[in-house]
Write a protein that holds these residues in place. Structure first.
Motif, PDB file in Angstrom:
ATOM      1  N   SER A 232       0.835  -1.190   0.000  1.00 37.72           N
ATOM      2  CA  SER A 232       0.000   0.000   0.000  1.00 37.72           C
ATOM      3  C   SER A 232       0.878   1.251   0.000  1.00 37.72           C
ATOM      4  N   GLU A 256      -6.813  -1.894   4.511  1.00 38.85           N
ATOM      5  CA  GLU A 256      -6.264  -1.992   5.865  1.00 38.85           C
ATOM      6  C   GLU A 256      -7.257  -2.636   6.832  1.00 38.85           C
ATOM      7  N   VAL A 275      -0.886  -8.282   7.274  1.00 33.77           N
ATOM      8  CA  VAL A 275      -0.566  -6.874   7.459  1.00 33.77           C
ATOM      9  C   VAL A 275      -0.657  -6.156   6.117  1.00 33.77           C
ATOM     10  N   THR A 276      -0.800  -4.841   6.177  1.00 37.27           N
ATOM     11  CA  THR A 276      -0.506  -4.032   5.006  1.00 37.27           C
ATOM     12  C   THR A 276       0.897  -3.465   5.184  1.00 37.27           C
ATOM     13  N   SER A 277       1.602  -3.341   4.075  1.00 39.44           N
ATOM     14  CA  SER A 277       2.947  -2.773   4.077  1.00 39.44           C
ATOM     15  C   SER A 277       2.876  -1.433   3.360  1.00 39.44           C
ATOM     16  N   VAL A 278       3.126  -0.363   4.085  1.00 39.80           N
ATOM     17  CA  VAL A 278       3.071   0.980   3.511  1.00 39.80           C
ATOM     18  C   VAL A 278       4.456   1.337   2.982  1.00 39.80           C
ATOM     19  N   LEU A 330       5.293  -2.765  13.618  1.00 39.92           N
ATOM     20  CA  LEU A 330       3.988  -2.267  13.196  1.00 39.92           C
ATOM     21  C   LEU A 330       3.682  -0.921  13.843  1.00 39.92           C
ATOM     22  N   GLU A 333      -1.808   1.251  13.759  1.00 42.09           N
ATOM     23  CA  GLU A 333      -2.880   0.680  12.945  1.00 42.09           C
ATOM     24  C   GLU A 333      -2.563  -0.739  12.486  1.00 42.09           C
ATOM     25  N   ARG A 335       0.172  -1.641  10.726  1.00 45.07           N
ATOM     26  CA  ARG A 335       0.782  -1.615   9.401  1.00 45.07           C
ATOM     27  C   ARG A 335       2.300  -1.635   9.512  1.00 45.07           C
ATOM     28  N   ARG A 337       5.556  -0.132   8.305  1.00 50.26           N
ATOM     29  CA  ARG A 337       5.850   1.169   7.698  1.00 50.26           C
ATOM     30  C   ARG A 337       7.266   1.177   7.120  1.00 50.26           C
TER      31      ARG A 337
END
Length: 404
Positions: A232, A256, A275-278, A330, A333, A335, A337
């Motif tokens: 993301s 998310e 997870v989302t990876s930003v 993490l 949230e 995520r 980062r």
């Protein structure tokens, strides 16, 4: 097909052809830039699935997975083959090059070409996992950016749009004329209307990611401790009206939320994680379509120079966390980062100052335009150092043989 000399032909940031040798060298360079691990895992390595593996961060995830984590498994993308009149898409040639690197590294990675949104592709992947990889999947990276998605249950096709929410957005963006001269223009984008938000969420949100997990879990293919990440982006306040606070941002927020639901389920059932990876900013085929992103990325490069963290370095960090080589780091949230270098207060303040000062007359001294132009060309295999663009090149490169 007869080998021919290829020169770049483009309409804005869209190129009509791709250069096979340039794409191959680009992937080779990405492999060389990826940091090697202290040691690779014993045996055959973990089984991974990368969905959206041929471009941008998905390509970086594939290359970093091979070199940094020693993965084997399956990579899925959707690319066009060469014809008598046109070359293949750049992703086709990048995939062929990645397959060569995988073979050279002794990693069994199968490359599939087709619609990742479809259930037949999910069935094909499930069957391959069962027959070729021992019926288990350790990791899944989801990196799909698409304009449309057809829901397999209803047959409804949804279309994503790049629009602000609530009011018209005005932003400045960067364009280049036919001679390569840069111009800063102000563009206006009308707000979302009707079901624009719902359509964009249906394409770019978490529905298909969750469907992949459901499909593979239903076949009993997810290993104990299975981990998955959807890639993301958040980006700068300078671009948020059209991106993070727009229709795409609504889709990212839903992505998310999907991660949190999947994380609870996988933790309960398998001791796994979702997870989302930003990720941080990069020049990709997807990002160049977003108004304002070209100007912002050029200015960011002007501020950071070589301090910009390339995608393959970011994805090497993600693989360390997915495989347990490093702990999951993490935010509040949930995520991962990987964009801290971009969103640091001092960096954003410097970019914002340049953004306010940028005009057609001043932008050359504020943004790294040469770098940006070169990055766009390299997306299609042009302008890659070490490639002889005066030499004829064969364009009928075959798709990697899944039986090899």
């Amino acid at each position: 097909m007869t080998p021919r000399v290829l020169t770049p032909r483009n309409r804005g940031f869209l190129f009509l052809d791709a250069h096979p040798a340039g794409c191959r060298q680009l992937v080779t360079d990405m492999w060389g830039a990826c940091p090697a691990p202290a040691r690779l895992p014993d045996g055959d390595g973990p089984v991974a699935l990368v969905i959206g593996s041929s471009a941008g961060y998905g390509l970086a995830a594939t290359v970093a997975g091979l070199k940094r984590a020693g993965v084997r498994g399956i990579a899925v993308s959707f690319e066009k083959a060469p014809t008598e009149r046109r070359t293949a898409t750049a992703g086709w040639y990048r995939t062929a090059a990645t397959a060569e690197l995988a073979r050279a590294a002794g990693r069994d990675l199968v490359f599939l070409n087709g619609d990742a949104f479809s259930d037949p592709m999910k069935d094909q992947v499930a069957e391959l996992l069962q027959e070729r990889f021992g019926g288990r999947l350790d990791h899944l990276v989801y990196s799909v950016a698409a304009p449309r998605r057809t829901d397999p249950d209803t047959g409804t096709t949804y279309a994503s749009v790049l629009k602000p929410i609530g009011r018209t957005a005005r932003t400045r963006t960067l364009v280049f004329d036919g001679e390569g001269a840069a111009e800063v223009r102000e563009v206006e984008t009308a707000p979302a209307e009707g079901d624009d938000i719902e359509q964009t969420v249906a394409v770019m949100g978490g529905a298909d990611w969750a469907r992949w997990i459901d499909h593979l879990a239903g076949r009993g293919l997810l290993a104990e401790g299975f981990t998955t990440a959807a890639l993301s982006y958040i980006g700068s306040p300078l671009t948020e009206a059209i991106y993070r606070k727009g229709t795409i941002g609504a889709a990212k927020a839903q992505l998310e939320a999907t991660a949190r639901t999947l994380d609870e389920r996988l933790g309960r059932e398998l001791g796994g994680r979702a997870v989302t990876s930003v990720n941080g900013a990069a020049v990709t085929q997807s990002s160049t379509a977003v108004p304002g992103i070209a100007l912002y990325t050029g200015l960011l490069r002007g501020v950071l120079g070589e301090g910009m963290v390339p995608p393959v370095h970011q994805l090497a960090t993600l693989w360390d966390q997915l495989t347990g080589a490093a702990p999951l780091a993490l935010d509040e949230e949930g995520r991962v980062r990987l964009d801290g270098w971009e969103l640091a207060d001092a960096v954003q303040a410097a970019v914002a100052e340049r953004w306010r000062a940028a005009t057609t007359d001043t932008v050359a001294g504020l943004a790294d335009l040469d770098w940006f132009r070169a990055e766009v060309q390299r997306l299609y295999g042009f302008g890659v150092p070490g490639v002889d663009y005066t030499a004829p090149v064969a364009t009928d490169v075959p798709w990697p043989d899944a039986t090899a």
